[in-house]
Design an enzyme around this catalytic site. Structure first.
Site, mmCIF file in Angstrom:
data_model
loop_
_atom_site.group_PDB
_atom_site.id
_atom_site.type_symbol
_atom_site.label_atom_id
_atom_site.label_comp_id
_atom_site.label_asym_id
_atom_site.label_seq_id
_atom_site.Cartn_x
_atom_site.Cartn_y
_atom_site.Cartn_z
ATOM 1 C CG ASN A 12 1.986 -1.845 11.494
ATOM 2 O OD1 ASN A 12 2.956 -1.101 11.700
ATOM 3 N ND2 ASN A 12 2.128 -3.135 11.241
ATOM 4 C CE LYS A 14 2.781 -3.792 7.746
ATOM 5 N NZ LYS A 14 2.626 -4.974 6.933
ATOM 6 C CG HIS A 100 3.527 -7.300 12.436
ATOM 7 N ND1 HIS A 100 4.117 -7.757 11.294
ATOM 8 C CD2 HIS A 100 2.376 -6.691 12.059
ATOM 9 C CE1 HIS A 100 3.358 -7.414 10.254
ATOM 10 N NE2 HIS A 100 2.302 -6.769 10.696
ATOM 11 C CD GLU A 102 5.511 -6.902 7.900
ATOM 12 O OE1 GLU A 102 5.718 -5.824 8.478
ATOM 13 O OE2 GLU A 102 4.642 -7.058 7.016
ATOM 14 C CD GLU A 170 -1.758 -8.071 11.161
ATOM 15 O OE1 GLU A 170 -2.274 -7.103 10.620
ATOM 16 O OE2 GLU A 170 -0.541 -8.154 11.367
ATOM 17 N N GLY A 176 -0.138 -7.524 3.039
ATOM 18 C CA GLY A 176 0.512 -6.804 1.945
ATOM 19 C C GLY A 176 0.391 -7.481 0.591
ATOM 20 C CB SER A 216 -4.926 -7.256 1.915
ATOM 21 O OG SER A 216 -3.599 -7.589 1.551
HETATM 22 P P1 PGA Z 1 -1.430 -4.802 5.223
HETATM 23 O O1 PGA Z 1 -0.608 -5.044 6.563
HETATM 24 O O2 PGA Z 1 -2.700 -4.075 5.609
HETATM 25 O O3 PGA Z 1 -0.532 -3.959 4.363
HETATM 26 O O4 PGA Z 1 -1.707 -6.132 4.630
HETATM 27 C C1 PGA Z 1 -1.247 -5.403 7.758
HETATM 28 C C2 PGA Z 1 -0.215 -5.583 8.852
HETATM 29 O O5 PGA Z 1 0.850 -6.140 8.580
HETATM 30 O O6 PGA Z 1 -0.437 -5.183 10.001
#
Ligand code: PGA
Length: 259
Positions: A12, A14, A100, A102, A170, A176, A216
């Site tokens: 992903n 983003k 997601h 976010e 998640e 992140g 992460s």
């Molecule tokens: P990350 O993000 O691997 O940077 O923690 C995962 C995600 O939000 O899908």
């Protein structure tokens, strides 16, 4: 031993990378260097604005698939800045990430998630439903939170559509942040999600649904999340922007499958 699913690794991106030329380089490298890994499904979900160019580079490959980071819940209409499922399908998108954290943080509700899930499934595209708690507490409230997210997302989804459903667990505290869930956390949640799915659809149908982990994920923690966490693959943000790291994760997943 119970047969495991064919693993799925999703990158992903983003809102990255910043330029189309960097996106071309990243996609091309990942595509070329993962072409010999046959035991893993690999998906790249670039920013919408790069999808069309990524599709050109993808060029019908059967080894890597295109994903979208979101979709609008309506089939069409006046929705400035949004993307419809028909547009995604016309670019050969095979997987759509829905809900997601976010996007939920931007106002997406469980009901919106459900509408998008139904729409994606109706269009015979795989849906990757994201669920995850903000934080954990000793009394286990996060479990009922996850249960609600899963149940609401799948409202009205019939058994016949389940092979196109993927759940990505998640935890928000791990996205992140560099704080990964332990393999025990991931395993607990995989079992918990499977129990919810079993309550909803019965054991044989529940088994069809892959449960991924995201938050992460790096090359160095991918092995234990897969071996001990027993997840069916990963949804990867940060590490998917580094071709070498992402390819290394795919390699580890493939190696695991073949041992
Ligand atoms: P990350 O993000 O691997 O940077 O923690 C995962 C995600 O939000 O899908």
């Amino acid at each position: 031993m119970k047969k495991r699913h064919r693993p799925l690794v999703i990158g992903n991106w983003k809102m990255n990378p910043p330029t189309i030329s960097a996106a071309r380089r990243l996609f091309t490298t990942v595509k070329e260097k993962t072409s010999h890994y046959n035991g893993v499904d690999i998906v790249i979900a670039p920013p919408m604005v790069f999808l069309s160019e990524m599709e050109r580079i993808w060029n019908g490959s059967k080894k890597i698939f295109l994903g979208a980071q979101s979709v609008h819940k309506d089939t069409d209409g006046a929705h400035t800045g949004e993307t419809s499922i028909a547009m995604l399908k016309s670019l050969n998108v095979k997987y759509v990430v829905v809900g997601h954290s976010e996007r939920r943080a931007g106002g997406m509700t469980d009901n919106d998630v459900n509408k998008s899930v139904i729409l994606v499934l109706k269009n015979d595209v795989y849906v990757v439903v994201c669920v995850g708690e903000q934080s954990r507490d000793m009394s286990g409230n996060y479990l009922s939170f996850i249960e609600k997210q899963v149940r609401e997302a799948l409202k009205g989804v019939t058994k016949s559509k389940l092979t196109n459903v993927i759940i990505a667990y998640e935890p928000i505290w791990a996205i992140g942040t560099g704080k990964t869930a332990t393999s025990e956390d991931a395993h607990e949640m995989k079992l918990f999600i499977q129990k919810i799915l079993t309550d909803l659809y019965g054991r044989n149908y529940a088994r069809k649904i892959k449960v991924l982990y995201g938050g992460s994920v790096k090359s160095k923690n991918s092995k234990s999340l897969l071996n001990d966490g027993m997840v069916d693959g990963f949804l990867i943000g940060g590490a998917s922007l580094n071709a070498e790291e992402f390819i290394d994760i795919v390699k580890k997943v493939e190696k695991y499958v073949n041992t």
